[in-house]
Write an enzyme that holds these catalytic residues in place. Structure first.
Site, PDB file in Angstrom:
ATOM      1  N   GLU A 277       0.836  -1.196   0.000  1.00  0.00           N
ATOM      2  CA  GLU A 277       0.000   0.000   0.000  1.00  0.00           C
ATOM      3  C   GLU A 277       0.877   1.254   0.000  1.00  0.00           C
ATOM      4  O   GLU A 277       1.873   1.333   0.718  1.00  0.00           O
ATOM      5  CB  GLU A 277      -0.922  -0.005   1.219  1.00  0.00           C
ATOM      6  CG  GLU A 277      -1.828  -1.238   1.272  1.00  0.00           C
ATOM      7  CD  GLU A 277      -2.959  -1.090   2.262  1.00  0.00           C
ATOM      8  OE1 GLU A 277      -2.953  -0.122   3.043  1.00  0.00           O
ATOM      9  OE2 GLU A 277      -3.864  -1.945   2.245  1.00  0.00           O
ATOM     10  N   ARG A 294      -1.505 -10.940   2.951  1.00  0.00           N
ATOM     11  CA  ARG A 294      -2.709 -11.760   2.799  1.00  0.00           C
ATOM     12  C   ARG A 294      -3.458 -11.277   1.577  1.00  0.00           C
ATOM     13  O   ARG A 294      -3.065 -10.322   0.916  1.00  0.00           O
ATOM     14  CB  ARG A 294      -3.602 -11.600   4.033  1.00  0.00           C
ATOM     15  CG  ARG A 294      -3.908 -10.130   4.345  1.00  0.00           C
ATOM     16  CD  ARG A 294      -4.979  -9.946   5.377  1.00  0.00           C
ATOM     17  NE  ARG A 294      -5.074  -8.589   5.867  1.00  0.00           N
ATOM     18  CZ  ARG A 294      -5.696  -7.593   5.254  1.00  0.00           C
ATOM     19  NH1 ARG A 294      -6.246  -7.800   4.082  1.00  0.00           N
ATOM     20  NH2 ARG A 294      -5.756  -6.390   5.798  1.00  0.00           N
TER      21      ARG A 294
END
Length: 662
Positions: A277, A294
């Site tokens: 991110e 994940r």
């Protein structure tokens, strides 16, 4: 190559159902685990085998590593998929699976440990040359040290839990005087959610875009990125709308961010699905935010523009196979947008909502996909996250995807619990969103802390009254010995009428229906007259002609008193006040403070006899993994405290009483 013939999904809700769907398509037997609160849940019904793992609180069930490992052994599972949330980024869980001889569908416990700790991850990214936000990620966690570092960095700053994610343990602080309190709250929330009080401090990038890169790596040394997702539309640091690709992305910027994300994965010898991110500022400079080790909630938008099933990729990589596609094979086609349907009350500060689901339906149409963990007749539990479904649409371009998603939402119904369906429709219609210009400040700037639709119109009340009247007629006719259809709405007098009384805000609105010759009704409401006639009706939808305009409504009725109604942009719950029994208790005064939702009372910050001011914090309630400050709605003196810290409260339970004083 490792064999995976039976897969246990260590999760619940829509992600468990999502993983089950792909596993079954690969011929893999599936095992669901469930808490006592989820015994009848959709993921339990869809799996081949289901196994109980404990009581409703997550610590006793979905975070209980020993219980999940035992469930895998008992059901002869040879692999575990953690989904997202819960134990998905828990290095101890990954190691426990490996120790038990189970294939953990995710990265190594070492990679989880490094990237799951925001402080360690940031240090590793700096070493790997990945651009990072200026901040403090040191080991000294004394409150005074954290305050000093925040002031050194300069306001505004983000106070963030080093472990976990999802907006828990995160505070934006722009006033140095609020630092100590924000740090203490973040530490408490982080400890309760993740078992660690460690924080990092980062310079707040003002109004950035939140852009993430999907990466994938196999055990053969291949690492690829599958484009990006724009997740800028957030509320309290939790994503609400996601899309792929990012509206302002260029090929050059995508390549630079993709390379940085691949380098981040390589720095920790990553294997499997991961998301790096970034914050993207107005100058197109990007900064590493965190890596989620994940599958992400929003992974379907990437699937929709690449054509790949990322859960299938996870399983293949876990079996030791080479990635199904290498970088040169990955092409992005079209556009996809996802919205998260939450059980929450936008008009009450988006507080989580719980209760029975009387009816839930989303239309099946071209380009639309729905991932959900609920069905009609289920219940939204107070113990878990408030998201009940993800609704996605894809198209050849962004506007096609937006229009398809709007149409799908307009025909969606979630009856029984407060939800954000109308809010999502409003978001997709905003000019800033249509232009692709939304940043992380979008919701806060446009809506503030709540969203409340205007009062229902007389036209909508008229439609609801006619539908409810028709349902009542049908019920009475079923119980009658023999009544001809021709006698419905017939009277020997010319002045036959029927009244309905609905509460709209603080007011009662009387709606009067007068049958007219040839069928239909003249309906009086709020000083207006409407002509309403029935066109078509089935079990859950009705088409009415109101003042010459045909409109379709989705509906359901509860106890023959409350009609839930969804039009193309509004959901209504209309209760006929005339059918309710008289209330024996007086309405609670403004000084009565009740729990706004089911939760754990963490603290009571006042004592009997204390003078409190309007807006003063009275207590802290933890619900659905977030901490909520309970504040005084009136000024006065605390006269009674009815609940104690550590107590589980239900929605509407008395917490304390304030004796109002002017």
């Amino acid at each position: 190559m490792r064999t995976i013939s039976t897969l246990l999904i260590a999760n619940r809700g829509e992600i468990a159902c999502r993983v089950i769907r792909t596993a079954k398509s690969l011929g893999i037997r599936t095992v669901a685990v469930y808490s006592t609160a989820d015994a009848g849940a959709l993921h339990v019904r869809e799996a081949d085998v289901a196994w109980p793992i404990g009581d409703a609180p997550v610590a006793a069930s979905y975070l209980n590593i020993d219980a999940i490992i035992e469930a895998a052994k008992a059901t002869h599972a040879d692999a575990i998929h953690p989904g997202y949330g819960f134990l998905s980024e828990n290095a101890t869980f990954g190691a426990a699976c490996e120790a038990a001889g189970l294939v953990f569908i995710g990265p190594s416990s070492q990679a989880i440990e490094v990237m799951g700790d925001k402080a360690r991850a940031k240090r590793a990214m700096i070493d790997a040359g990945v651009p990072c936000v200026p901040g403090y990620q040191g080991e000294d966690q004394d409150v005074d040290t954290l305050c000093a570092e925040a002031k050194r960095i300069g306001m505004p700053v983000m106070v963030k839990a080093a472990a976990g994610g999802g907006g828990r343990g995160m505070r934006l602080v722009d006033d140095p005087a609020q630092l100590t309190r924000a740090i203490e709250l973040a530490q408490s929330e982080a400890e309760n959610a993740f078992g660690s009080r460690e924080l990092i401090i980062e310079k707040a990038i003002v109004e950035p875009r939140h852009v993430e890169i999907q990466v994938f790596a196999d055990t053969h040394g291949h690492v690829v990125y599958l484009g990006e997702r724009d997740c800028s539309i957030q509320r309290r640091h939790q994503k609400v709308v996601e899309e792929a690709p990012c509206p302002v992305m260029t090929p050059e910027l995508r390549a630079a961010m993709g390379e940085a994300a691949v380098n981040a994965a390589k720095a920790v010898n990553y294997v499997g699905a991961g998301t790096v991110e970034f914050l993207l500022d107005a100058n197109r400079e990007f900064y590493f935010l965190e890596m989620n080790t994940r599958l992400q909630v929003e992974h379907p938008v990437t699937e929709l523009i690449t054509g790949f099933d990322l859960v299938e990729w996870q399983i293949r990589v876990a079996r030791g196979e080479v990635l199904p596609a290498l970088q040169q094979d990955i092409k992005l086609e079209g556009h996809a947008i996802e919205v998260r349907l939450y059980a929450e009350d936008p008009a009450q500060g988006f507080l989580p909502a719980t209760g029975p689901v009387h009816y839930f339906a989303v239309p099946e149409s071209a380009g639309v996909r729905v991932d959900t963990g609920i069905a009609s007749g289920d219940e939204v539990s107070p113990y878990y996250d408030a998201m009940v479904a993800k609704i996605m649409a894809a198209g050849a371009n962004r506007e096609d995807a937006r229009n398809r998603l709007l149409l799908a939402l307009s025909e969606t119904a979630l009856f029984g619990v407060a939800n954000n369906r109308d809010f999502l429709i409003d978001v997709l219609k905003q000019p800033t969103f249509i232009a692709g210009e939304a940043t992380t400040a979008f919701i806060g700037d446009l809506y503030g802390d709540s969203f409340e639709r205007s009062a229902p119109t007389s036209r909508e009340l008229a439609a609801g009254a006619v539908i409810q009247h028709g349902l009542a007629q049908a019920n009475h006719q079923l119980s009658a010995v023999s009544v001809s259809d021709e006698l419905l709405d017939w009277c020997s007098s010319d002045d036959l009428f029927f009244d309905r009384c609905y509460r709209v805000g603080e007011d009662e609105q009387v709606v009067r229906l007068k049958p007219i010759a040839g069928g239909g009704y003249e309906v009086a409401c709020q000083g207006n007259w409407h002509s309403v006639s029935l066109v078509e009706v089935d079990d859950a939808t009705v088409t009415l002609e109101v003042d010459g305009l045909s409109e379709r409504f989705v509906f359901t009725e509860v106890d023959q008193t409350t009609l839930w109604l969804a039009s193309n942009n509004r959901t209504l719950a209309l209760t006929d006040e005339m059918l309710l029994p008289p209330e024996s208790a007086e309405a609670a005064a403004g000084g009565t403070v009740m729990a706004p939702m089911h939760g754990l009372l963490l603290s009571v910050d006042v004592s009997v006899g204390d003078r409190v001011e309007q807006g003063q914090r009275l207590a802290v309630l933890e619900a659905m993994k977030m901490q909520h400050e309970i504040k005084a709605s009136v000024a006065g003196v605390v006269g009674e405290i009815a609940a104690a810290p550590g107590q589980q409260l239900g929605a509407g339970d008395l917490m304390l009483q304030i004796e109002e004083q002017s």
